[in-house]
Design a protein around this motif. Sequence first.
Motif, PDB file in Angstrom:
ATOM      1  N   UNK A 291      35.742  12.681 -26.856  1.00 31.11           N
ATOM      2  CA  UNK A 291      35.430  13.756 -27.790  1.00 31.11           C
ATOM      3  C   UNK A 291      34.577  14.800 -27.114  1.00 31.11           C
ATOM      4  N   UNK A 292      33.868  15.567 -27.933  1.00 34.66           N
ATOM      5  CA  UNK A 292      32.991  16.589 -27.386  1.00 34.66           C
ATOM      6  C   UNK A 292      31.552  16.130 -27.565  1.00 34.66           C
ATOM      7  N   UNK A 293      30.893  15.973 -26.436  1.00 35.83           N
ATOM      8  CA  UNK A 293      29.559  15.395 -26.463  1.00 35.83           C
ATOM      9  C   UNK A 293      28.575  16.264 -27.235  1.00 35.83           C
ATOM     10  N   UNK A 294      28.634  17.574 -26.979  1.00 33.85           N
ATOM     11  CA  UNK A 294      27.710  18.494 -27.649  1.00 33.85           C
ATOM     12  C   UNK A 294      27.869  18.434 -29.149  1.00 33.85           C
ATOM     13  N   UNK A 295      29.116  18.453 -29.582  1.00 35.00           N
ATOM     14  CA  UNK A 295      29.386  18.425 -31.014  1.00 35.00           C
ATOM     15  C   UNK A 295      28.928  17.120 -31.643  1.00 35.00           C
ATOM     16  N   UNK A 296      29.224  16.012 -30.965  1.00 35.32           N
ATOM     17  CA  UNK A 296      28.825  14.725 -31.523  1.00 35.32           C
ATOM     18  C   UNK A 296      27.310  14.614 -31.600  1.00 35.32           C
ATOM     19  N   UNK A 297      26.643  15.167 -30.585  1.00 27.83           N
ATOM     20  CA  UNK A 297      25.179  15.209 -30.635  1.00 27.83           C
ATOM     21  C   UNK A 297      24.728  15.923 -31.894  1.00 27.83           C
ATOM     22  N   UNK A 298      25.372  17.058 -32.138  1.00 28.41           N
ATOM     23  CA  UNK A 298      24.943  17.844 -33.283  1.00 28.41           C
ATOM     24  C   UNK A 298      25.192  17.097 -34.592  1.00 28.41           C
ATOM     25  N   UNK A 299      26.370  16.451 -34.695  1.00 28.96           N
ATOM     26  CA  UNK A 299      26.695  15.728 -35.925  1.00 28.96           C
ATOM     27  C   UNK A 299      25.679  14.620 -36.174  1.00 28.96           C
ATOM     28  N   UNK A 300      25.403  13.836 -35.125  1.00 30.60           N
ATOM     29  CA  UNK A 300      24.473  12.724 -35.286  1.00 30.60           C
ATOM     30  C   UNK A 300      23.068  13.254 -35.582  1.00 30.60           C
ATOM     31  N   UNK A 301      22.702  14.331 -34.892  1.00 27.00           N
ATOM     32  CA  UNK A 301      21.373  14.902 -35.112  1.00 27.00           C
ATOM     33  C   UNK A 301      21.232  15.382 -36.561  1.00 27.00           C
TER      34      UNK A 301
END
Lengths: 403, 127
Positions: A291-301
């Motif tokens: 997936x996209x790491x940046x996006x997943x970071x944002x979702x989890x954050x």
Amino acid sequence: MIIAYIATLSFSIFFYVHDVLILAYNGLFCFSLYVVFGIISFFTPHRLALFRLSILTAFWAFFSQVYFTGGVLSPSLAEFIIPPIIAFFYRPIRDRYFFMILSVLCAVSMWPLTIGGFTADYFPVACKIENSMFSTLFVFAVIVTYTYLFRKSLSQKNQQLQKIIKDLQSTSQKLIHSEKMASLGVMSAGVAHEINNPLNFIKGGIQMLSRQLENSEEAKPFIQAVDEGVNRASSIVNSLGHFSRESVNRNEECDIHTIIDNCLVMIQHKLKYRIDVNKKYCDARPLKIIGNEGQLHQAVLNMLSNAEQAITEKGTITIETCTISENLKLSIADSGTGISPENLSKIGDPFFTTKSAGQGTGLGLSIAYKIIEEHSGVIDVTSEFSKGTRFDISFQNPKLILS
Amino acid sequence: MRPAKDSVLFVDDEEINLFIFEKSFEKDFKVITASSGREGLDKLKSHSNEIKVVISDMRMPEMDGLMFIEEARSLFDEISYFILTGFSFNKELESALENKLIDQIFKKPFDYESIKKAVGLNSQSSF
């Protein structure tokens, strides 16, 4: 279907061995049974078609028997040719082709016996009379079987239709939702661009002013206020951009555990001394999805900050991960205030917030939802008022990599 | 002939943006402004020996930022080209960045320090 065939065939054999006289007695009884069938069929889901079918069959049975009592031709032959033809025109009944085949098979199997009626000599009349009762029962059995099968196929069809309707409804809901998100994307991209331009002059202007008023202590708080305003406005506008992203690189290997840990570090200052974080990772090893790491970071954050904000004083956030067959499950549960049932369906909507103005934009969760959906994840929320909220995320077929 | 000072060409269709940009950076480098892609190309031609960096807006009438830069790059390839845009994400920009048509994307509202840094690096490296 096999039962119906056997029943029909047996019935035909018994029918055949009747003497013409017995047929005349039986005709009326058979007719009344067909009428009963018609009445029963009144209660079937597709009663009109079945009713007409049964009435037609009944009439045919009666008249064929009266007409053919001459004894040259056994009534069974004609009777088994006409029902399939009648059935053919009753399109609402899905299984009519089976009945047609069935009836034709019966007719064909009876064919050699019916011409000339040569069994007349083999069976004594007494035997035929005895059998007449059985034959009537067989007629009844066939009718009941037919009715049952008709009803069953109809109710199955009904269920299928209901399922299709349900699917359609949910698909159209999803379509409406994605259309809403798409138009929001187009709109937000335009709005973002238009707002960023004036923000550009404000920011540039205030930078110039602050340089010129460097020595003025009085001006400083005003400059800071404008600067803060610009920054806040620009971050809101930028977060709108997530709705307009058409494509991002989604082929990075993202380790869910690392992402969670990174996000926890980012909000550490808000958690300290207040919230216990309970991590239950299924595996000490990295759990990677594509997936996209940046996006997943944002979702989890976003989800973690929401959990943090839901806890007013002290509490716990529980983060669990596990893998079930091809699916990666992640759940984030807080012991916070919970979400009221009427708000539960709205939490994924952009701009929905229960926070006071300036505290939240209502975009956090909807962005998280969008990102998770784009990573073929499904979110399930359960919440109990004043007990907490639990988000269960399931990434379906996430191309799991266990290293 | 060597120019006295390296210059930056800033192209934006909004006058206020031009003014703010010019004033913000006037101490750091010489700013040449143009209010359209067409004007930008003319300025590039007339100041070709001093312009080291071009910063352009994306959405402009007639000729958008990428069209302008594409044409400019075909004339002056050694210059660094930047985009300063209000869009937070854009497919076209992304592919332009990948194809090395543009060197960097800045977002509006602009950050003084990061533009100053990028311009400083690029004008030195081109010597």
